[in-house]
Design an enzyme around this catalytic site. Structure first.
Site, PDB file in Angstrom:
ATOM      1  N   ASP A 125      17.661  38.420  33.413  1.00  9.17           N
ATOM      2  CA  ASP A 125      18.306  39.216  34.694  1.00  9.17           C
ATOM      3  C   ASP A 125      19.897  38.712  34.981  1.00  9.17           C
ATOM      4  OD1 ASP A 125      18.174  40.391  37.088  1.00  9.17           O
ATOM      5  OD2 ASP A 125      17.300  38.723  38.057  1.00  9.17           O
ATOM      6  N   TYR A 127      23.524  39.151  37.396  1.00 10.92           N
ATOM      7  CA  TYR A 127      23.798  38.711  38.671  1.00 10.92           C
ATOM      8  C   TYR A 127      25.361  39.382  38.850  1.00 10.92           C
ATOM      9  CZ  TYR A 127      24.418  34.629  41.903  1.00 10.92           C
ATOM     10  OH  TYR A 127      24.451  33.798  43.036  1.00 10.92           O
ATOM     11  N   HIS A 132      26.720  40.259  46.262  1.00  5.78           N
ATOM     12  CA  HIS A 132      25.187  39.687  46.190  1.00  5.78           C
ATOM     13  C   HIS A 132      25.849  38.193  45.784  1.00  5.78           C
ATOM     14  CE1 HIS A 132      21.311  38.355  45.552  1.00  5.78           C
ATOM     15  NE2 HIS A 132      21.661  37.906  44.350  1.00  5.78           N
ATOM     16  N   GLU A 198      14.353  41.653  45.477  1.00  7.30           N
ATOM     17  CA  GLU A 198      15.860  42.119  45.155  1.00  7.30           C
ATOM     18  C   GLU A 198      15.925  43.708  44.293  1.00  7.30           C
ATOM     19  OE1 GLU A 198      17.204  38.890  42.439  1.00  7.30           O
ATOM     20  OE2 GLU A 198      17.790  37.733  44.234  1.00  7.30           O
ATOM     21  N   GLU A 200      17.191  46.091  42.236  1.00  8.11           N
ATOM     22  CA  GLU A 200      18.128  46.111  40.771  1.00  8.11           C
ATOM     23  C   GLU A 200      17.847  47.331  39.991  1.00  8.11           C
ATOM     24  OE1 GLU A 200      17.739  42.457  38.830  1.00  8.11           O
ATOM     25  OE2 GLU A 200      17.571  41.339  40.630  1.00  8.11           O
ATOM     26  N   ASP A 232      12.955  42.620  41.729  1.00  9.08           N
ATOM     27  CA  ASP A 232      12.998  41.258  41.343  1.00  9.08           C
ATOM     28  C   ASP A 232      12.295  40.224  42.337  1.00  9.08           C
ATOM     29  OD1 ASP A 232      13.072  38.765  39.986  1.00  9.08           O
ATOM     30  OD2 ASP A 232      15.243  38.615  40.530  1.00  9.08           O
ATOM     31  N   ARG A 236      12.117  32.427  47.960  1.00 10.26           N
ATOM     32  CA  ARG A 236      13.424  31.664  48.078  1.00 10.26           C
ATOM     33  C   ARG A 236      13.420  30.143  48.448  1.00 10.26           C
ATOM     34  NH1 ARG A 236      16.815  35.260  45.660  1.00 10.26           N
ATOM     35  NH2 ARG A 236      16.576  37.149  46.726  1.00 10.26           N
ATOM     36  N   GLN A 239      12.542  28.842  44.953  1.00  8.18           N
ATOM     37  CA  GLN A 239      13.647  29.037  44.178  1.00  8.18           C
ATOM     38  C   GLN A 239      14.830  27.982  44.552  1.00  8.18           C
ATOM     39  OE1 GLN A 239      15.611  32.695  44.495  1.00  8.18           O
ATOM     40  NE2 GLN A 239      17.176  32.030  43.329  1.00  8.18           N
ATOM     41  N   TYR A 243      15.863  24.971  41.433  1.00 10.43           N
ATOM     42  CA  TYR A 243      16.712  25.948  40.414  1.00 10.43           C
ATOM     43  C   TYR A 243      17.896  25.097  39.843  1.00 10.43           C
ATOM     44  CZ  TYR A 243      21.065  26.775  43.439  1.00 10.43           C
ATOM     45  OH  TYR A 243      22.050  26.670  44.066  1.00 10.43           O
ATOM     46  N   LYS A 252      10.781  32.924  40.492  1.00 10.14           N
ATOM     47  CA  LYS A 252      10.941  34.264  40.186  1.00 10.14           C
ATOM     48  C   LYS A 252       9.620  34.812  39.203  1.00 10.14           C
ATOM     49  CE  LYS A 252      15.426  34.951  41.506  1.00 10.14           C
ATOM     50  NZ  LYS A 252      16.079  36.145  41.840  1.00 10.14           N
ATOM     51  N   THR A 256       7.575  40.717  38.629  1.00  8.59           N
ATOM     52  CA  THR A 256       8.767  41.415  38.655  1.00  8.59           C
ATOM     53  C   THR A 256       8.459  43.048  38.248  1.00  8.59           C
ATOM     54  OG1 THR A 256       9.987  40.023  37.416  1.00  8.59           O
ATOM     55  CG2 THR A 256      10.931  42.053  37.430  1.00  8.59           C
ATOM     56  N   THR A 343      20.664  41.753  41.794  1.00  6.64           N
ATOM     57  CA  THR A 343      20.481  42.571  43.134  1.00  6.64           C
ATOM     58  C   THR A 343      21.918  43.113  43.410  1.00  6.64           C
ATOM     59  OG1 THR A 343      19.418  40.558  43.780  1.00  6.64           O
ATOM     60  CG2 THR A 343      20.214  41.965  45.590  1.00  6.64           C
ATOM     61  N   GLU A 357      19.914  38.243  51.986  1.00  4.21           N
ATOM     62  CA  GLU A 357      21.181  38.581  52.545  1.00  4.21           C
ATOM     63  C   GLU A 357      21.038  39.582  53.837  1.00  4.21           C
ATOM     64  OE1 GLU A 357      23.637  39.982  48.912  1.00  4.21           O
ATOM     65  OE2 GLU A 357      21.547  39.796  48.500  1.00  4.21           O
TER      66      GLU A 357
END
Lengths: 410, 410
Positions: A125, A127, A132, A198, A200, A232, A236, A239, A243, A252, A256, A343, A357
Site C-alpha cells: 500500500d 501513500y 491525504h 480509505e 484507493e 483499505d 484508526r 493504528q 504504528y 489495517k 481490504t 487514499t 479526513e
C-alpha cells in the site's frame, strides 16, 4: 465501436472496456470471465471454441489459462499476450460472424457469483496523495511538519496482509484490539471505535521478475495489467497506538476489499494524464521518465449518501514510479502482486477519501440522507465506492464497484 | 531412542529431531524430505509403501501430501496429523522391521538439492527482543526513550515481502536505493553502504482460520508447526531514510533467508522455558496465559569468525502471544504463513543479533579472524547462523543453518 450485443455505446462496461474477473454459476468451478454490459462472457469456453476453430493462432492456450479460478495464469503471460487476448475478445464481440458461437457463453450478471479475481501474492500500500498524507500528518502528528521529509523524494509504501484481501460484497467484521488515547494511562481492549475507509486504486501486477533485478519506470507498464477499486478498511484507534515505529499492522490487516472487475490498463488510454509537477524537489533519476497518472473520478457512498468525490488525477506519484521504486532494491515481482495508491484525497473537504479526513478525526461529523450523523463507521453501515474514467469517443469506462457492510465485532 | 540407522544418538539431527524440508535429486521433482543424520528420507515414497502395506491407517494420505514441492499441503492438515506423521516416522526409523523398506529411500545430503520448504503465504516480522528494540531505539531515535511506549503492551510487528524469502545458500545481491544521512541536504542514490543481518527465529504456521475469527494464546500452538532460522537482511541506510511513518519497506524487502529445515515444535519439548516476567506492565487478558519461549542458542558466523551468540530464551514475547496478537483483529491465517521473532539480542555485546548493534551503527567495528574489520557487510561476505536446543536425554536438537553470501550491487 459497434457490437452485435445489445449493449449501448455509452454503457460504462461496453465493448470499449472489457474488464476481467472470476465467476461461477451454481456449483460450477470458478473461472475467468469478461464483463460486457450486464453480462459475463465465459472467456475460457469461447477461447476453446476459437482454438478449435483455428481463430486463435500461435501463442498461449488462452482456453486453459482462463479455465482456472484466478487471473494469475493469465497475468503470468505478460503484456503481449494481454494485448492479443484483448484484440481477439474485441473482434468476437464486434464482428457479427462470431455471434452464434459466442452468445451461448454469455451469462447474466444476476445469475453468477463473483469471486476474488486474483490470488494475491504480495500486497503493498502506497501513500501517494499529497493532500491525504498532509491531512493525516496534521491529525496524527500535530507537532511535526504535515508531510514527512522523505515524502516528495520517494513514494512511501509498506507491505499489507494479502491473505485478508476480499472481493467486493464481502462483509467486514469490526476488528478488536488495543487502543490508547494520549490522555489514557494505559491501553484498553475492545472493538474499534474509529473504524474507517480509505478509497484507493489498486494495480494488478503480471509477469514475474528475478530477484536482484529492477524494473525501470519505462518498463513498469509491461507489468501493470490493470486496476481495481480498493477499500483499505482502517481502525484508526488501533493504528494510532501500534504504528510507531514499524508502521500500520492490525489497524489495517483485518480486511481490504477490492472490486470484482479488473480494468485492463489498455482500456484507460483516454484517461491518461500527466502527474502533477515533481520539480520541488526534483526526483532522483530512477524515478524520472514518462510516468502518467489517470483521470479517474471516484464516488464514495455511505448508506446511499455520497460523502466524497475524490479525483485520482491529483495523485503525486504515478503507478510506474511506484513499481520502479518497489523493485529498485532488487525485490522481485510475482504475477498476482497488488499495490495500492494510498487514499485518494483532494484539497476540498468533499474530495477526501477517508472519514478520518472527512470528519477531521471525528470532530466534524457528516450528516447522512437519513439525518443520522457519522464520525466513523457504525455496525450495519455499507460503504460503496464507484469510479469512472473517460473512454474512447466520449464514452465512459466504469470501474467495478467495491462495497462492504460492517458486521458487529465478535 | 535407538535406531537401526547409522546415526549416533548425539547427532543434532538424530531420530529425536526429524525436521522437514523439500529436496530434489538431479532433474527430479522437488518433494518433501525428512532429515535423519546426514541423510534425507524421501517421505512421500515411504508413506506410499506404508499406505500400501496398511501401516498407515486412517487419516490423510501422507504419500500424496508429501509428494508435492512444498510443505503447505502437510501444514494444512493441522496438529493431529502432524503428530500422527511424526509418530509413524519415528516408528519406521527405530523399528528394525521397517529397515528393508525404508533404506532405499534414504539419500545422502550430498546428492540432494534443498529448496525453499514452504510456499510463503503472509510474512510478518515481530520485534520481540527487549535488548534489540532498546538498542535500535538508542541508535535510530537518540532523542526519544529507548523503548517505544507501546512495546511492553503488545508484540510490535509488520508485514514483510513473502515473495523474496529465499532458502539458505541463496546469494544476496546488495540492494540499491535512496539514503540520506541527517547532515545531508538531499537524499543520494546508490548501493547500500550499511548492509546488515538480523538473526531471528521464524515460525511456520499451519491450519487456516476464517476471516473475523481469533486464535487465542491457548489455541495458538495448534497452528504452530515448527521453526526455522531466519536472516532478515537489512539495509540500514535505506531503512533509516524511508521508515517514517509507515515502517520498513525497501530496507528489508530485497531478501529474507530461511533455513532449509523446519524443526517441528514437537522436537523442542525439552527446550521450553517460561518467557521473562511480563508484570510491569501486566499484559492485557488476550495476551495472558500459558505461553512459553524456547531455550535456543544461536551462533552467528561472519566469514568463519563467530561474531555473536544470541540467546533466544531472553525474548520478551512468546510465539503463542505473537500469533494471538496477529489474529486478535480477526485477520485470518493461511497454511504457509510465516512470522519471525525479530532480531534476537541479549544485553552483552557478543549476544547481539545484528551488526547495527554489534558495531553500534558502525562506530565500533568488529575484527574478523583474517584481521580485517567490519562495520557492515562487504561484497563477498558470507554469514552463517546456526543454533541448537536441548533435546531428550541430554541430546541436542540442531536447527538447520541459514547462510548467504553478498553479491555486488547490479
Amino acid at each position: 465501436m459497434t457490437t452485435w450485443l445489445d449493449v449501448p455505446t455509452e454503457h460504462p462496461f461496453g465493448v470499449h472496456h472489457l474488464p476481467y474477473g472470476v465467476f461461477s454459476i451454481g456449483e460450477g468451478s470458478p473461472r475467468v470471465g469478461v464483463r460486457v454490459g450486464d453480462q459475463v462472457l465465459d472467456a475460457g469456453a469461447v477461447a476453446a471454441i476459437g482454438r478449435d476453430a483455428g481463430q486463435v493462432g500461435e501463442g498461449p492456450d488462452l482456453a486453459s489459462v482462463w479455465q482456472t479460478p484466478s487471473l494469475n495464469a493469465f497475468l503470468a503471460l505478460g503484456r503481449p499476450a494481454w494485448t492479443t487476448a484483448r484484440e481477439w475478445l474485441t473482434e468476437i464481440l464486434t464482428d457479427e460472424v462470431h455471434r452464434a458461437g459466442v452468445e451461448p457463453h454469455l451469462h447474466s450478471l444476476d445469475e453468477v457469483t463473483l469471486h476474488l479475481p486474483i490470488e494475491v501474492a504480495d500486497y503493498v500500500d502506497f501513500y501517494a496523495s499529497e493532500d491525504h498524507a498532509s491531512n493525516v500528518g496534521q491529525i496524527f502528528r500535530p507537532d511535526s511538519p504535515a508531510l514527512p521529509p522523505n515524502w516528495k523524494h520517494l513514494p512511501i509504501g509498506y507491505h499489507g496482509r494479502s491473505g485478508t484481501i476480499v472481493v467486493s460484497g464481502t462483509d467486514v467484521v469490526r476488528p478488536t484490539g488495543q487502543r490508547k488515547a494520549p490522555a489514557d494511562a494505559a491501553p484498553s481492549f475492545g472493538p474499534s471505535i474509529r473504524l474507517d475507509i480509505e478509497a484507493e486504486l489498486g494495480y494488478v501486477v503480471g509477469g514475474a521478475t528475478t530477484l536482484g533485478s529492477r524494473v525501470s519506470v519505462e518498463e513498469a507498464e509491461d507489468h501493470l495489467f490493470g486496476v481495481v477499486l480498493l477499500n483499505d478498511w482502517s481502525a484508526r484507534d488501533i493504528q494510532a497506538w501500534e504504528y510507531v515505529p514499524l508502521g500500520p499492522f492490525l489497524g489495517k490487516s483485518f480486511a481490504t476489499s477490492i472490486s470484482a472487475w479488473v480494468t485492463p490498463l489498455d482500456a484507460l488510454r483516454e484517461a491518461r494524464v500527466p502527474v502533477p509537477g515533481q520539480t520541488d524537489p526534483p526526483v532522483l533519476p530512477y524515478l524520472a521518465g514518462e510516468a502518467t497518472g489517470f483521470d479517474i473520478h471516484l464516488e464514495v457512498e455511505l448508506n446511499g449518501t455520497v460523502v466524497s468525490r475524490p479525483e485520482y488525477s491529483r495523485m503525486y506519484w504515478a503507478p510506474a514510479q511506484m513499481l520502479a521504486h518497489l523493485t529498485v532494491n532488487g525485490a522481485s515481482l510475482r504475477s498476482g502482486d497488488l499495490f495500492a495508491s494510498g487514499t485518494i484525497s483532494g484539497p476540498a473537504r468533499d474530495t477526501r477519501g477517508s472519514l478520518l479526513e472527512l470528519t477531521w478525526n471525528g470532530t466534524e461529523p457528516l450528516t447522512l440522507a437519513d439525518g443520522s450523523s457519522r464520525g466513523f463507521l457504525e455496525d450495519g453501515d455499507t460503504v460503496t465506492i464507484t469510479a469512472w474514467a473517460p473512454g474512447p469517443d466520449g464514452t465512459r469506462v466504469g470501474l467495478g464497484e467495491v462495497a462492504g457492510t460492517i458486521q458487529p465485532a465478535r
